[in-house]
Each structure stands twice: as C-alpha cells, then as structure tokens.
Design a protein around this motif. Sequence first.
Motif, mmCIF file in Angstrom:
data_model
loop_
_atom_site.group_PDB
_atom_site.id
_atom_site.type_symbol
_atom_site.label_atom_id
_atom_site.label_comp_id
_atom_site.label_asym_id
_atom_site.label_seq_id
_atom_site.Cartn_x
_atom_site.Cartn_y
_atom_site.Cartn_z
ATOM 1 N N PRO A 39 0.816 -1.218 0.000
ATOM 2 C CA PRO A 39 0.000 0.000 0.000
ATOM 3 C C PRO A 39 0.851 1.272 0.000
ATOM 4 N N SER A 40 0.231 2.371 -0.307
ATOM 5 C CA SER A 40 0.901 3.664 -0.280
ATOM 6 C C SER A 40 1.452 3.918 1.119
ATOM 7 N N GLY A 41 2.688 4.354 1.203
ATOM 8 C CA GLY A 41 3.302 4.648 2.501
ATOM 9 C C GLY A 41 3.889 3.444 3.192
ATOM 10 N N SER A 42 3.910 2.281 2.523
ATOM 11 C CA SER A 42 4.384 1.062 3.192
ATOM 12 C C SER A 42 5.911 0.952 3.213
ATOM 13 N N GLY A 43 6.592 1.814 2.446
ATOM 14 C CA GLY A 43 8.055 1.806 2.508
ATOM 15 C C GLY A 43 8.746 1.352 1.226
ATOM 16 N N LYS A 44 8.014 1.230 0.135
ATOM 17 C CA LYS A 44 8.587 0.696 -1.111
ATOM 18 C C LYS A 44 9.690 1.602 -1.674
ATOM 19 N N THR A 45 9.376 2.892 -1.810
ATOM 20 C CA THR A 45 10.371 3.815 -2.367
ATOM 21 C C THR A 45 11.551 3.956 -1.417
ATOM 22 N N THR A 46 11.266 3.936 -0.127
ATOM 23 C CA THR A 46 12.342 4.012 0.868
ATOM 24 C C THR A 46 13.286 2.816 0.722
ATOM 25 N N LEU A 47 12.728 1.632 0.572
ATOM 26 C CA LEU A 47 13.558 0.428 0.432
ATOM 27 C C LEU A 47 14.391 0.502 -0.845
HETATM 28 N N1 LIG Z 1 11.788 12.273 3.248
HETATM 29 C C1 LIG Z 1 10.882 11.801 4.122
HETATM 30 N N2 LIG Z 1 10.748 12.382 5.352
HETATM 31 C C2 LIG Z 1 9.864 11.902 6.252
HETATM 32 N N3 LIG Z 1 9.054 10.855 6.047
HETATM 33 C C3 LIG Z 1 9.145 10.244 4.853
HETATM 34 C C4 LIG Z 1 10.049 10.690 3.825
HETATM 35 N N4 LIG Z 1 9.916 9.885 2.745
HETATM 36 C C5 LIG Z 1 8.961 9.000 3.065
HETATM 37 N N5 LIG Z 1 8.489 9.200 4.332
HETATM 38 C C6 LIG Z 1 7.486 8.385 5.049
HETATM 39 O O1 LIG Z 1 7.956 7.056 5.106
HETATM 40 C C7 LIG Z 1 6.889 6.138 4.888
HETATM 41 C C8 LIG Z 1 7.214 5.269 3.682
HETATM 42 O O2 LIG Z 1 7.252 6.097 2.516
HETATM 43 P P1 LIG Z 1 7.588 5.537 1.059
HETATM 44 O O3 LIG Z 1 7.721 6.712 0.165
HETATM 45 O O4 LIG Z 1 8.719 4.611 1.149
HETATM 46 O O5 LIG Z 1 6.239 4.735 0.727
HETATM 47 P P2 LIG Z 1 5.790 4.009 -0.623
HETATM 48 O O6 LIG Z 1 5.471 2.612 -0.257
HETATM 49 O O7 LIG Z 1 6.779 4.251 -1.684
HETATM 50 O O8 LIG Z 1 4.417 4.776 -0.965
HETATM 51 P P3 LIG Z 1 3.754 5.139 -2.403
HETATM 52 O O9 LIG Z 1 3.125 3.877 -2.909
HETATM 53 O O10 LIG Z 1 2.731 6.162 -2.036
HETATM 54 O O11 LIG Z 1 4.823 5.680 -3.292
HETATM 55 C C9 LIG Z 1 5.626 6.985 4.728
HETATM 56 O O12 LIG Z 1 4.990 7.059 5.970
HETATM 57 C C10 LIG Z 1 6.181 8.322 4.303
HETATM 58 O O13 LIG Z 1 5.309 9.350 4.719
#
Ligand SMILES: Nc1ncnc2c1ncn2[C@@H]1O[C@H](COP(=O)(O)OP(=O)(O)OP(=O)(O)O)[C@@H](O)[C@H]1O
Length: 230
Positions: A39-47
Amino acid sequence: MIEIRNLVKTYGKGSAAVHALNGVDFDVAAGEVVMLMGPSGSGKTTLLSAMGCILQATSGSIQIDGREIVGLPESKLPRIRLEHFGFIFQGFNLFPALTARENVELSLKLKGVSSSQCRRRATELLEQVGLGDKLKTHPADLSGGQKQRIAIARALAGDPPIILADEPTAALDSHSGQTVMELLTALARQRQRAVVVVTHDNRVLHYADRTVHIADGRIANHFEEGRTAA
Ligand SMILES: Nc1ncnc2c1ncn2[C@@H]1O[C@H](COP(=O)(O)OP(=O)(O)OP(=O)(O)O)[C@@H](O)[C@H]1O
Ligand SMILES: [Mg+2]
C-alpha cells in the motif's frame, strides 16, 4: 547480488519520527525480476532508495555484490551508484532542454565515456526501446510511454548489474506497460541483471519471478509467480 538484513529506516527524530522500514530482509539474485508491492506509505520507495544508495539506512545491512553499503561515508556512494545501479524512478526525471539522445548520452558522459561513443551507444539504446526515429525529439513532444522508454534507455546506458524501477508502468497505457516490462525481463534473462520493480499494476505482475509484499515497513510474505511471459 543484493542481500538485505534487518534493515531499519527512520525519518526524523523523537515524536516526529516516521518508522518507514522496520527490519526488512530482502534478497535479489542476478537474472531475477522481483516485484515489490504494498500500500501507499508502506516503505517501497524508501527500500528502493536505500538499496540504491540514494538514502542512508538507519541500521541493518545491505550487501551489494558482497560489499556492505550501510554506514559507508556519503562520499563513497556516488561511485557505487554509478557502477552498480540503473534507476527508473517515478516522473521520468528527464531534462526537458535536452533531446531524447542527449538525455541518454548524459549518463554515459558522467561515466567518462568519449563523446563519439556516447552518441553511438545512446542511439543504439534508443533504437532498442523503439525510439530510433525520436533521437532529436525533446521530452515535451513525446507520450508518457515514450518518455518512460527514454528513462529506461538512460538507466541501461552504463550497463549496470542492478536495475531499480519505481512504478515504471504507472503512467503508461497497457501496451506501453507490457513493452517496458518485456524490455526489463529480457535484460534480466539475457544479461543476468537483477531487476527490482515497485508496482501497483496487476497487469504486469506475471512478468515477475517473485512478488514480495511489504506492509508498514515489513515484508509480509514471499511467493513464486508463474513465469508466463518469460
Ligand atoms: N523524506 C521523508 N521524510 C519523512 N518521512 C518520509 C520521507 N519519505 C517518506 N516518508 C514516510 O515514510 C513512509 C514510507 O514512505 P515511502 O515513500 O517509502 O512509501 P511508498 O510505499 O513508496 O508509498 P507510495 O506507494 O505512495 O509511493 C511513509 O509514511 C512516508 O510518509
Ligand atoms: Mg513510492
């Protein structure tokens, strides 16, 4: 190729802290296409960003080809990025003032390749992604699918062993999405590249060797996908 253990990423501190990754284990082998869903916000882009040395993890281990990258000084990261990764991220990140070919050439120039070689290789790559007739066109005059294919040509330009793609088909129609995934899977198979694709797109899941689910910064489960499109 990639070995991730107990990876933690916390953004911010104290009461404002966001725990984006809470102990992720994740492996990718050469020649493998892995889809990362959640889901959105689950950490995919962070990983993806942590494994691509775009973002420093808080703790845990990431080994790229046997080399630990967590805790390396910031100054070492650009070289590792350049040598190991091709990135296809959301929003293309193309330079609007440059033509399709110049956008691809740029990443080769950064690697120190000569101008004539850059031109030759960029032309070849754009032909491979079906844009041989758009070499001198600017991104603004191309469709979403065509722009994404420039971004792919650029990611492949330096022949990186690992390709990281964040929603590469999200902005594309079904046909362009299939073409993009066919390119990436062919690369994994024929050139033994490791490919990690973040996607919400059910239409491309069958290209995966494996689909990994992430929720609340944790890997939820692993299961094998049929390789119906390989
Ligand atoms: N630079 C940042 N500073 C603070 N919090 C962040 C930052 N980048 C991401 N987050 C938080 O970390 C969590 C994971 O974010 P991430 O972008 O990895 O999600 P995602 O799975 O890629 O979501 P999406 O599908 O919406 O792209 C979210 O709660 C987001 O708000
Ligand atoms: Mg994201």
